[in-house]
Design an enzyme around this catalytic site. Structure first.
Site, PDB file in Angstrom:
ATOM      1  N   ASP A  40       0.810  -1.348   0.084  1.00 50.36           N
ATOM      2  CA  ASP A  40      -0.012  -0.184   0.137  1.00 50.36           C
ATOM      3  C   ASP A  40       0.937   1.445   0.159  1.00 50.36           C
ATOM      4  O   ASP A  40       2.203   1.345   0.411  1.00 50.36           O
ATOM      5  CB  ASP A  40      -0.850  -0.078   1.324  1.00 50.36           C
ATOM      6  CG  ASP A  40      -1.901   0.860   1.042  1.00 50.36           C
ATOM      7  OD1 ASP A  40      -2.243   1.369  -0.120  1.00 50.36           O
ATOM      8  OD2 ASP A  40      -2.683   1.222   2.093  1.00 50.36           O
ATOM      9  N   ASN A  88     -10.857  -2.634  -6.149  1.00 45.89           N
ATOM     10  CA  ASN A  88      -9.979  -1.646  -7.022  1.00 45.89           C
ATOM     11  C   ASN A  88     -10.435  -0.984  -8.459  1.00 45.89           C
ATOM     12  O   ASN A  88      -9.969  -0.161  -8.825  1.00 45.89           O
ATOM     13  CB  ASN A  88      -8.451  -2.229  -7.272  1.00 45.89           C
ATOM     14  CG  ASN A  88      -7.456  -2.149  -6.094  1.00 45.89           C
ATOM     15  OD1 ASN A  88      -6.482  -2.878  -5.709  1.00 45.89           O
ATOM     16  ND2 ASN A  88      -7.772  -1.075  -5.245  1.00 45.89           N
ATOM     17  N   SER A 216      -8.233  -5.475   4.382  1.00 46.68           N
ATOM     18  CA  SER A 216      -8.666  -5.168   3.197  1.00 46.68           C
ATOM     19  C   SER A 216      -8.922  -6.467   2.381  1.00 46.68           C
ATOM     20  O   SER A 216      -8.739  -6.428   1.110  1.00 46.68           O
ATOM     21  CB  SER A 216      -7.790  -4.232   2.568  1.00 46.68           C
ATOM     22  OG  SER A 216      -7.567  -2.975   3.244  1.00 46.68           O
TER      23      SER A 216
HETATM   24  C1  FPP Z   1      -1.486   0.474  -3.565  1.00 41.32           C
HETATM   25  O1  FPP Z   1      -1.138   1.746  -3.619  1.00 41.32           O
HETATM   26  C2  FPP Z   1      -1.005  -0.434  -4.696  1.00 41.32           C
HETATM   27  C3  FPP Z   1      -1.871  -1.068  -5.331  1.00 41.32           C
HETATM   28  C4  FPP Z   1      -3.214  -0.618  -5.947  1.00 41.32           C
HETATM   29  C5  FPP Z   1      -1.440  -2.203  -6.246  1.00 41.32           C
HETATM   30  C6  FPP Z   1      -0.455  -1.983  -7.209  1.00 41.32           C
HETATM   31  C7  FPP Z   1       1.034  -2.583  -6.863  1.00 41.32           C
HETATM   32  C8  FPP Z   1       2.053  -2.451  -7.784  1.00 41.32           C
HETATM   33  C9  FPP Z   1       1.750  -1.591  -8.764  1.00 41.32           C
HETATM   34  C10 FPP Z   1       3.245  -2.854  -7.305  1.00 41.32           C
HETATM   35  C11 FPP Z   1       3.824  -4.007  -8.256  1.00 41.32           C
HETATM   36  C12 FPP Z   1       2.942  -5.113  -8.419  1.00 41.32           C
HETATM   37  C13 FPP Z   1       3.078  -5.727  -9.682  1.00 41.32           C
HETATM   38  C14 FPP Z   1       2.163  -7.148  -9.511  1.00 41.32           C
HETATM   39  C15 FPP Z   1       3.644  -5.780 -10.609  1.00 41.32           C
HETATM   40  P1  FPP Z   1      -2.228   2.922  -3.653  1.00 41.32           P
HETATM   41  O2  FPP Z   1      -2.613   2.998  -5.040  1.00 41.32           O
HETATM   42  O3  FPP Z   1      -3.574   2.261  -2.828  1.00 41.32           O
HETATM   43  O4  FPP Z   1      -1.628   3.652  -2.761  1.00 41.32           O
HETATM   44  P2  FPP Z   1      -2.470   5.018  -1.800  1.00 41.32           P
HETATM   45  O5  FPP Z   1      -3.275   4.145  -0.638  1.00 41.32           O
HETATM   46  O6  FPP Z   1      -1.331   5.782  -1.427  1.00 41.32           O
HETATM   47  O7  FPP Z   1      -3.501   5.756  -2.609  1.00 41.32           O
END
Ligand code: FPP
Length: 263
Positions: A40, A88, A216
């Site tokens: 996260d 998401n 979550s």
């Molecule tokens: C959370 O950050 C992350 C995600 C929604 C997942 C995406 C993960 C990656 C891109 C890492 C690499 C993964 C792979 C499989 C290549 P957020 O957007 O929820 O952050 P925030 O809570 O600060 O908004």
């Protein structure tokens, strides 16, 4: 069955690992068997730097590559990461679209190295609902690494714990309706065999970055007795040293699984 097994590494490799100061003082007998990470804080990392949220996701990929390397070096039996939840999809279309393209890019670039590192890749979640390109790439990668014997690296994508349990329950109901089993046959083992994680060890360590302390909808069944590690560090800043710190802390935990004896 799920004991940590140390393969014979090539001498040069073994030396490199033992000489790496990062890995000193780690009790390898007390490492988790199945670590699950909620990566996260990509968005917050980017916003804090005046960048677009998508830049945070790109930086998150680099962090993931480094953490997987640690898992490979330490021969962790299983590592599961939460890449995209069933919730998401509520994000702006442009961000979802970017993430899907990022996953395609990540897989196409990393498959060779993962395979060389003897990683066994798997996906958890409703993979069939992803784009044809991502689905195909995922299927090809899984098939290619099916016989690998190293770290079991699981990517939860379009995954939700409640959704997974519902799908498993439906499958059991279908079998019961078809007369293949009766209600008395329904036990934990049967349910586990219908989950996306069938055959994987239970999750014993959950790491969540970026300060929030919640699950979550992640691995709700599998993490029933997991230990938790929360850190304020945003995912792109979660370095191998942070990971090692968490793993060392896990080694100090006293686990009783509802009983009275420390394990
Ligand atoms: C959370 O950050 C992350 C995600 C929604 C997942 C995406 C993960 C990656 C891109 C890492 C690499 C993964 C792979 C499989 C290549 P957020 O957007 O929820 O952050 P925030 O809570 O600060 O908004």
């Amino acid at each position: 069955m799920w004991k940590r097994i140390f393969k014979d590494s090539a001498p040069s490799e073994a030396k490199a690992i033992s000489e790496n100061p990062l890995y000193q003082d780690i009790d390898r007998e007390r490492l988790p068997v199945h670590t699950a990470i909620i990566m996260d804080g990509n968005g917050r990392w980017a916003e804090g730097r005046g960048l677009l949220r998508t830049a945070g996701h790109t930086a998150g990929v680099d962090a993931l590559k480094q953490i997987l390397k640690v898992a490979i070096d330490l021969e962790l039996p299983a590592l599961t990461v939460y890449a995209f939840s069933t919730e998401n999809w509520k994000r702006p279309h442009s961000e979802v679209d970017f993430l899907m393209r990022l996953f395609v890019d990540y897989l196409s670039k990393e498959i060779d190295e993962m395979d060389e590192d003897n990683v066994r890749l798997r996906f958890l979640g409703r993979i069939d609902e992803l784009s044809p390109a991502l689905k195909d790439l995922a299927r090809t990668a899984v098939e290619r690494m099916a016989d690998n014997t190293g770290v079991r690296f699981n990517v939860a994508m379009n995954y939700g714990g409640q959704d997974e349990i519902l799908r498993a329950t439906r499958e059991i109901a279908r079998r019961a309706q078809a007369g293949e089993l009766s209600p008395e046959n329904v036990d934990g083992q049967l349910l586990e065999s219908c989950l996306d994680t069938a055959g994987l060890p239970p999750v014993d360590f959950v790491i969540r970055t970026s300060g929030d302390m919640r699950l979550s909808n992640y691995l709700l069944w599998q993490a029933a007795y997991a230990e938790f590690w929360f850190t304020d560090t945003n995912w792109p800043d979660f370095t191998p040293a942070c990971f090692i710190e968490a793993l060392k802390d896990f080694g100090k935990r006293k686990r009783r699984f509802g009983g009275l004896k420390n394990i």
